[in-house]
Design a protein around this motif. Structure first.
Motif, PDB file in Angstrom:
ATOM      1  N   ASP A  12       0.835  -1.206   0.000  1.00 33.60           N
ATOM      2  CA  ASP A  12       0.000   0.000   0.000  1.00 33.60           C
ATOM      3  C   ASP A  12       0.867   1.254   0.000  1.00 33.60           C
ATOM      4  N   ARG A  13       1.862   1.287   0.869  1.00 37.80           N
ATOM      5  CA  ARG A  13       2.732   2.461   0.967  1.00 37.80           C
ATOM      6  C   ARG A  13       3.509   2.691  -0.329  1.00 37.80           C
ATOM      7  N   LEU A  14       4.018   1.615  -0.922  1.00 35.33           N
ATOM      8  CA  LEU A  14       4.768   1.749  -2.171  1.00 35.33           C
ATOM      9  C   LEU A  14       3.864   2.222  -3.315  1.00 35.33           C
ATOM     10  N   ALA A  53      -4.102  -1.925  -5.219  1.00 37.63           N
ATOM     11  CA  ALA A  53      -4.419  -0.571  -5.679  1.00 37.63           C
ATOM     12  C   ALA A  53      -5.932  -0.373  -5.736  1.00 37.63           C
ATOM     13  N   GLY A  54      -6.647  -1.390  -6.205  1.00 41.29           N
ATOM     14  CA  GLY A  54      -8.101  -1.313  -6.267  1.00 41.29           C
ATOM     15  C   GLY A  54      -8.724  -1.144  -4.894  1.00 41.29           C
ATOM     16  N   HIS A  55      -8.185  -1.862  -3.916  1.00 38.36           N
ATOM     17  CA  HIS A  55      -8.665  -1.749  -2.542  1.00 38.36           C
ATOM     18  C   HIS A  55      -8.477  -0.324  -2.035  1.00 38.36           C
ATOM     19  N   LEU A  56      -7.295   0.249  -2.306  1.00 38.09           N
ATOM     20  CA  LEU A  56      -7.034   1.620  -1.872  1.00 38.09           C
ATOM     21  C   LEU A  56      -7.988   2.610  -2.540  1.00 38.09           C
ATOM     22  N   PRO A  65      -4.705  10.167  -7.858  1.00 38.33           N
ATOM     23  CA  PRO A  65      -3.345   9.705  -8.164  1.00 38.33           C
ATOM     24  C   PRO A  65      -3.254   8.178  -8.315  1.00 38.33           C
ATOM     25  N   LEU A  66      -3.975   7.457  -7.492  1.00 40.72           N
ATOM     26  CA  LEU A  66      -3.963   5.995  -7.597  1.00 40.72           C
ATOM     27  C   LEU A  66      -4.625   5.515  -8.880  1.00 40.72           C
ATOM     28  N   GLU A  67      -5.707   6.168  -9.260  1.00 36.34           N
ATOM     29  CA  GLU A  67      -6.363   5.795 -10.518  1.00 36.34           C
ATOM     30  C   GLU A  67      -5.436   6.056 -11.698  1.00 36.34           C
ATOM     31  N   THR A 134     -15.622   1.573  -8.413  1.00 32.76           N
ATOM     32  CA  THR A 134     -16.694   2.195  -7.631  1.00 32.76           C
ATOM     33  C   THR A 134     -17.621   1.118  -7.062  1.00 32.76           C
ATOM     34  N   GLU A 135     -17.633  -0.049  -7.685  1.00 30.06           N
ATOM     35  CA  GLU A 135     -18.485  -1.155  -7.235  1.00 30.06           C
ATOM     36  C   GLU A 135     -17.757  -2.070  -6.247  1.00 30.06           C
ATOM     37  N   ASP A 136     -16.533  -2.447  -6.575  1.00 29.35           N
ATOM     38  CA  ASP A 136     -15.730  -3.365  -5.782  1.00 29.35           C
ATOM     39  C   ASP A 136     -14.323  -3.327  -6.359  1.00 29.35           C
ATOM     40  N   TYR A 137     -13.483  -4.254  -5.967  1.00 25.42           N
ATOM     41  CA  TYR A 137     -12.133  -4.295  -6.529  1.00 25.42           C
ATOM     42  C   TYR A 137     -11.711  -5.729  -6.830  1.00 25.42           C
ATOM     43  N   ILE A 138     -12.667  -6.587  -7.122  1.00 19.41           N
ATOM     44  CA  ILE A 138     -12.428  -7.991  -7.442  1.00 19.41           C
ATOM     45  C   ILE A 138     -11.455  -8.098  -8.614  1.00 19.41           C
TER      46      ILE A 138
END
Length: 152
Positions: A12-14, A53-56, A65-67, A134-138
């Motif tokens: 997560d941090r990286l 990344a999806g979880h974040l 920035p993550l997107e 926006t729905e989940d991060y599966i």
């Protein structure tokens, strides 16, 4: 803390650090070294990175920035996908036909209503897809025959 929690926290941090660095770059492009480091990810590595990344993004507040990072990594993997692959990382798809076994624990009606993004495509008949964040991060490995391109 258990080792898995520490590993997830470090990833997560990286990811957050790389996303912040990307946000400062001209044109929001990965540096040559960063793109090279991500170029030959295995399916398992791609699944781990996109899942984290999806979880974040899914549970985060400042997600732009993550997107951007997710899109940049997808672009790198897209250039690495086989030229003749019917689907490439970054393609938007939806499920068709029989529900893939990898998604059988989820509500089928919901799965049919959401879009997925291809995250990994190799030489075989399987691809990795991730649900709309926006729905989940599966992130799931499914047969390429189980999806179709979304109309643009």
């Amino acid at each position: 803390m258990v080792e898995a929690d520490v590993t997830d926290g470090v990833i997560d941090r990286l990811l957050l650090a790389l996303a912040a660095q990307l946000a400062l770059s001209e044109g929001q492009a990965l540096s040559g070294g960063a793109a090279e480091a991500l170029a030959d990810l295995s399916r398992a590595e791609a699944e781990q990175i996109f899942g984290q990344a999806g979880h974040l993004v899914h549970y985060g507040a400042d997600t732009e920035p993550l997107e951007s990072l997710i899109h940049a990594i997808s672009a790198v993997l897209r250039t690495e996908a086989p030229a003749d692959a019917p689907f490439k990382p970054g393609d938007e798809v939806r499920l068709v036909g029989a529900l893939p076994e990898a998604l059988s624990k989820y509500d089928e009606t919901w799965l049919r209503q959401i879009s997925f993004t291809v995250r990994y495509a190799g030489r075989g008949p399987m691809i990795d897809v991730q649900s709309d964040l926006t729905e989940d991060y599966i992130v799931a490995t499914v047969p390429a025959a189980a999806v179709e391109h979304l109309p643009r």
